[in-house]
Motif scaffolding. Structure first.
Motif, PDB file in Angstrom:
ATOM      1  N   LYS A 108       0.936   4.043   3.810  1.00 33.12           N
ATOM      2  CA  LYS A 108       1.693   4.083   5.074  1.00 33.12           C
ATOM      3  C   LYS A 108       2.944   4.940   4.846  1.00 33.12           C
ATOM      4  O   LYS A 108       2.860   6.149   4.836  1.00 33.12           O
ATOM      5  CB  LYS A 108       2.077   2.674   5.515  1.00 33.12           C
ATOM      6  CG  LYS A 108       1.023   1.627   5.244  1.00 33.12           C
ATOM      7  CD  LYS A 108      -0.074   1.637   6.255  1.00 33.12           C
ATOM      8  CE  LYS A 108      -1.127   0.605   5.897  1.00 33.12           C
ATOM      9  NZ  LYS A 108      -2.390   0.848   6.514  1.00 33.12           N
ATOM     10  N   GLY A 135      -3.512   4.346  -2.866  1.00 31.01           N
ATOM     11  CA  GLY A 135      -3.109   3.423  -3.926  1.00 31.01           C
ATOM     12  C   GLY A 135      -2.167   2.361  -3.404  1.00 31.01           C
ATOM     13  O   GLY A 135      -1.884   2.291  -2.203  1.00 31.01           O
ATOM     14  N   SER A 163       0.846  -1.196   0.000  1.00 30.21           N
ATOM     15  CA  SER A 163       0.000   0.000   0.000  1.00 30.21           C
ATOM     16  C   SER A 163       0.879   1.242   0.000  1.00 30.21           C
ATOM     17  O   SER A 163       1.960   1.230   0.571  1.00 30.21           O
ATOM     18  CB  SER A 163      -0.867  -0.021   1.256  1.00 30.21           C
ATOM     19  OG  SER A 163      -1.480   1.228   1.428  1.00 30.21           O
TER      20      SER A 163
HETATM   21  C1  LIG Z   1      -1.536  -5.132   6.185  1.00 29.04           C
HETATM   22  C2  LIG Z   1      -2.357  -4.083   5.468  1.00 29.04           C
HETATM   23  N1  LIG Z   1      -2.510  -4.192   4.139  1.00 29.04           N
HETATM   24  C3  LIG Z   1      -3.234  -3.279   3.459  1.00 29.04           C
HETATM   25  C4  LIG Z   1      -3.834  -2.229   4.090  1.00 29.04           C
HETATM   26  C5  LIG Z   1      -4.692  -1.300   3.285  1.00 29.04           C
HETATM   27  O1  LIG Z   1      -4.115  -0.158   2.975  1.00 29.04           O
HETATM   28  P1  LIG Z   1      -4.883   0.908   2.061  1.00 29.04           P
HETATM   29  O2  LIG Z   1      -6.247   0.387   1.770  1.00 29.04           O
HETATM   30  O3  LIG Z   1      -4.925   2.138   2.899  1.00 29.04           O
HETATM   31  O4  LIG Z   1      -4.043   1.045   0.841  1.00 29.04           O
HETATM   32  C6  LIG Z   1      -3.706  -2.081   5.477  1.00 29.04           C
HETATM   33  C7  LIG Z   1      -4.316  -0.931   6.190  1.00 29.04           C
HETATM   34  O5  LIG Z   1      -4.080  -0.635   7.333  1.00 29.04           O
HETATM   35  C8  LIG Z   1      -2.940  -3.041   6.178  1.00 29.04           C
HETATM   36  O6  LIG Z   1      -2.801  -2.951   7.520  1.00 29.04           O
END
Ligand SMILES: Cc1ncc(COP(=O)(O)O)c(C=O)c1O
Length: 214
Positions: free
Chosen positions: A59, A65, A56
């Motif tokens: 973070k 995206g 992702s």
């Molecule tokens: C392990 C993990 N993957 C994916 C995501 C999804 O991220 P996003 O939808 O904000 O791109 C998160 C969100 O906290 C996550 O903890």
């Protein structure tokens, strides 16, 4: 939700022996953990590669995206053709791509190294401060710090006290984790300071004590 990860070398080996594919989500480690921020998969001792990697940008990269990566051209074509989110949504717009590219530059620069070591030192400080105040912290040092609370009622009350005393955090409970294993989830950024971390740890410990005494 536990700030941990499996023994990837072993998992990859098991997948190989069963001819299984392995998909790893690197959302929480790419950019912030491992040598050059390349994540846990690049830590010394981890051998082999997963079949698919997803990540992702929300973070470390401060954007929306994400990405899907694979050595398999067939898998990449399949995802392009059959992923609803890919086919029926819009692409990232140029400012978002510029933001991610800038973040990638920082991640792979000496500045990235110093930001990562600052975050990890704060994480370690918060873990030891919380432990010294009687709060168990889950997992291993990473930008996510998870003080373990336990019963949901206690977590909800302590969460309210934290808010009232200047600490905004996420409270996580079932079904995001097991029943009666509620925990707080805090995310440390390079903008935080030692004082912030010590302040938040004290507020959390006091809030849990006050909630338990209610
Ligand atoms: C392990 C993990 N993957 C994916 C995501 C999804 O991220 P996003 O939808 O904000 O791109 C998160 C969100 O906290 C996550 O903890």
């Amino acid at each position: 939700m536990d700030s941990d990860h499996p023994d990837f070398s072993r998992v990859i080996e098991i997948c190989r022996s069963y001819d299984a594919s392995l998909l790893v989500d690197v959302a929480h480690d790419l950019g912030v953990l491992g040598p050059m921020g390349r994540g846990v998969l690049h830590e010394p001792g981890v051998s082999g590669k997963p079949t698919f990697v997803i990540g992702s940008f929300s973070k470390t990269f401060g954007c929306i995206g994400g990405f899907f990566a694979s050595n398999s051209r067939a898998a990449s074509y399949y995802v392009r053709g059959f992923s609803g989110a890919y086919t029926f949504s819009n692409y990232l717009v140029p400012p978002q791509i510029a933001a991610v590219r800038s973040a990638v530059k920082i991640v792979s620069s000496p500045q990235g190294d110093s930001l990562r070591s600052h975050v990890l030192s704060l994480s370690t400080l918060m873990r030891t401060t919380l432990a010294s105040l009687g709060i168990k912290v889950l997992g291993r040092p990473s930008p996510i710090v998870l003080p373990f609370i336990g019963p949901e009622k206690l977590a909800r009350k302590a969460y309210r006290y934290c808010l009232q005393n200047g600490v905004i955090l996420n409270s996580v409970e079932f079904p995001a984790c097991r029943k009666a294993e509620a925990r707080f989830r805090l995310q440390i950024t390079p903008r935080h300071s030692h004082e912030d971390v010590v302040f938040a740890s004290n507020v959390i410990a006091d809030s849990v004590s006050s909630a338990a005494a209610d």
